[in-house]
Enzyme design. Structure first.
Site, mmCIF file in Angstrom:
data_model
loop_
_atom_site.group_PDB
_atom_site.id
_atom_site.type_symbol
_atom_site.label_atom_id
_atom_site.label_comp_id
_atom_site.label_asym_id
_atom_site.label_seq_id
_atom_site.Cartn_x
_atom_site.Cartn_y
_atom_site.Cartn_z
ATOM 1 N N SER A 179 0.833 -1.200 0.000
ATOM 2 C CA SER A 179 0.000 0.000 0.000
ATOM 3 C C SER A 179 0.861 1.241 0.000
ATOM 4 O O SER A 179 2.051 1.192 0.293
ATOM 5 C CB SER A 179 -0.906 0.019 1.220
ATOM 6 O OG SER A 179 -0.113 0.224 2.373
ATOM 7 N N LYS A 180 0.230 2.346 -0.336
ATOM 8 C CA LYS A 180 0.951 3.608 -0.343
ATOM 9 C C LYS A 180 1.548 3.855 1.039
ATOM 10 O O LYS A 180 2.679 4.275 1.177
ATOM 11 C CB LYS A 180 -0.009 4.753 -0.677
ATOM 12 C CG LYS A 180 -0.572 4.667 -2.078
ATOM 13 C CD LYS A 180 -1.624 5.758 -2.285
ATOM 14 C CE LYS A 180 -2.474 5.427 -3.495
ATOM 15 N NZ LYS A 180 -3.617 6.320 -3.626
ATOM 16 N N ARG A 181 0.735 3.580 2.043
ATOM 17 C CA ARG A 181 1.194 3.884 3.395
ATOM 18 C C ARG A 181 2.259 2.916 3.884
ATOM 19 O O ARG A 181 3.094 3.271 4.694
ATOM 20 C CB ARG A 181 0.015 3.898 4.375
ATOM 21 C CG ARG A 181 -0.739 5.200 4.302
ATOM 22 C CD ARG A 181 -1.975 5.199 5.157
ATOM 23 N NE ARG A 181 -2.972 6.076 4.587
ATOM 24 C CZ ARG A 181 -3.826 5.713 3.637
ATOM 25 N NH1 ARG A 181 -3.826 4.471 3.198
ATOM 26 N NH2 ARG A 181 -4.684 6.570 3.143
#
Ligand code: GLU
Length: 447
Positions: free
Chosen positions: A213-215
């Site tokens: 994920s981006k995070r």
């Protein structure tokens, strides 16, 4: 498939840097359009003003350009379409298919009014190209929110309105959107919009099977570009994440993918992002770089090599390219002084020339003298690795290879690890080779 034109879109939200999984979706959208002589559009879904950033949108377009995924027409910015969204909202409300709903705010300052969709509470079935038929009972969704106000549609309304206006026939997106699809179909039906054909692609997972994920620090693809991955390799790799043609073939050009790729063959299970495989594929593509392009890349990634002459560069290039998996390894080699022997004669202590520290200075000096004598007889023009090796080989075998080859290599490179002495001699040329061998012999003899 019907004979209608295939129109796909990549519709990212610019709320962070997109990772490989997102671009895999873009690639599939691109391929499906191209294999059907259709259109591929890009729509930046930037309606979330608080979280959308221009730099992220720019990075998306830069990445698509780098990958060579050309889109048709202009990029559509969802934020520029609020008037259209408003018109659809008005229409739905006017027709009694949506309504302005009074709300009791859950927190102080919260909304007292939103626009909700009047849910007909029915079963919705759609055919997903990857997962087959999917049925949802929409009752549990209640009268869901489609806008915070007439000027602030939520994702569900905006995506349906835009797909309708852009004539999208095939929606390819992450499977995290599956549960949104019944809402979208209800809105399509209310607007009289056709339902596109859906493909929900499984998520790309990190090797520990957690979500990429981006995070969670998944890198933007431009970071791979900056590490010296080639776009052809990245495309090839992304296509193989969770897809295979059913044969052993692993290397595909984009043209070949357009011929071979079938959405229906995408694995339903989450696919693993395997960096080692990406490296392997990149190495395969690096091997294919023609000699005519190698030297320019060499000096681009190791600027200090620009001072070398063209002949030396073109001899060095294949030696370097056969070793690396990413172009940034050239920079690492350069920064760890691996090429310095080509730029300057090395300096070292005479003891470093002694094979395994076992031979004496006099012995080593004798071996070098012999090499100097043998190599002096060669012509400058034909001084290459093969002839250098043939010339000293019998002597080296006679005295024990390391006894000659070690001081020879060390005197030419000044390094414990370097190409073999024959390659070094070829790179340096006859004159410089003899200079360095003579210097080494002389410091061994200095009392
Ligand atoms: N903007 C959505 C996202 O980035 C994609 C919407 C769609 O493809 O329908 O997740």
């Amino acid at each position: 498939m019907s004979s209608q034109k295939v129109i796909t879109r990549f519709a990212p939200s610019p709320t962070g840097f997109l990772h490989a999984g997102n671009y895999r979706t873009a690639l599939f959208c691109y391929i499906l359009a191209r294999q059907n002589n259709g259109s591929f559009f890009v729509r930046i879904e930037d309606t979330d003003k608080a979280r959308s950033k221009k730099e992220y949108a720019e990075n998306i377009l830069e990445t698509l350009a780098w990958m060579g995924l050309s889109y048709d027409g202009e990029v559509v910015y969802q934020s520029a379409r609020t008037e259209k969204h408003k018109a659809y909202l008005k229409k739905l409300v006017d027709e009694g298919k949506a309504f302005v709903s009074k709300e009791t705010p859950k927190e102080p300052g919260g909304r007292t009014e939103v626009i909700r969709f009047k849910n007909p509470n029915k079963k919705v079935t759609f055919h997903d190209l990857i997962r087959g038929d999917i049925t949802f009972d929409t009752t549990e969704l209640g009268d869901f929110i489609i806008a915070k106000s007439f000027d602030e549609p939520v994702f569900h309304l905006a995506v349906v309105a835009d797909d309708f206006d852009m004539g999208i026939t095939h929606v390819i997106r992450g499977e995290d959107h599956i549960s949104n699809t019944p809402r979208h179909i209800l809105i399509q039906e209310a607007l009289g919009a056709p339902t596109p054909i859906y493909s929900h692609v499984p998520l790309v997972l990190s090797p520990d099977r957690s979500k990429l994920s981006k995070r969670k620090g998944a890198l933007p693809l431009t970071a791979y570009r900056d590490q010296g991955y080639l776009p052809e390799a990245v495309i090839n790799f992304l296509a193989l994440v969770g897809w295979n043609p059913g044969t052993e073939q692993e290397l595909f050009t984009l043209e070949e993918l357009i011929k071979e790729f079938k959405m229906e063959r995408i694995n339903k299970a989450g696919a693993i992002f395997n960096e080692e495989k990406l490296q392997w594929i990149n190495k395969e593509y690096i091997k294919k770089i023609p000699a005519s392009e190698q030297t320019a890349l060499l000096t681009k990634w190791a600027p200090k090599l620009t001072s070398l002459d063209a002949t030396t560069l073109s001899k060095l290039a294949p030696i370097v390219f056969e070793r690396i998996s990413t172009l940034s390894e050239i920079t690492q080699m350069s920064e760890s002084s691996e090429f310095d022997y080509l730029l300057n004669a090395p300096s070292y202590m005479p003891e470093a020339l002694l094979w395994k520290g076992k031979s004496t200075k006099d012995e080593s000096a004798n071996h070098l003298s012999k090499a100097i004598e043998l190599l002096s007889g060669l012509s400058e023009n034909t001084f290459d690795r093969t002839i250098v090796k043939e010339t000293v080989w019998a002597y080296a075998e006679g005295v024990g290879r390391g006894q000659l080859l070690w001081p020879m290599r060390y005197s030419l490179s000044g390094r414990e690890k370097s190409p073999d002495p024959f390659i070094l001699a070829e790179l340096l040329g006859k004159k410089e080779t003899l200079n360095r061998l003579t210097y080494a012999r002389d410091i061994l003899l200095k009392k």
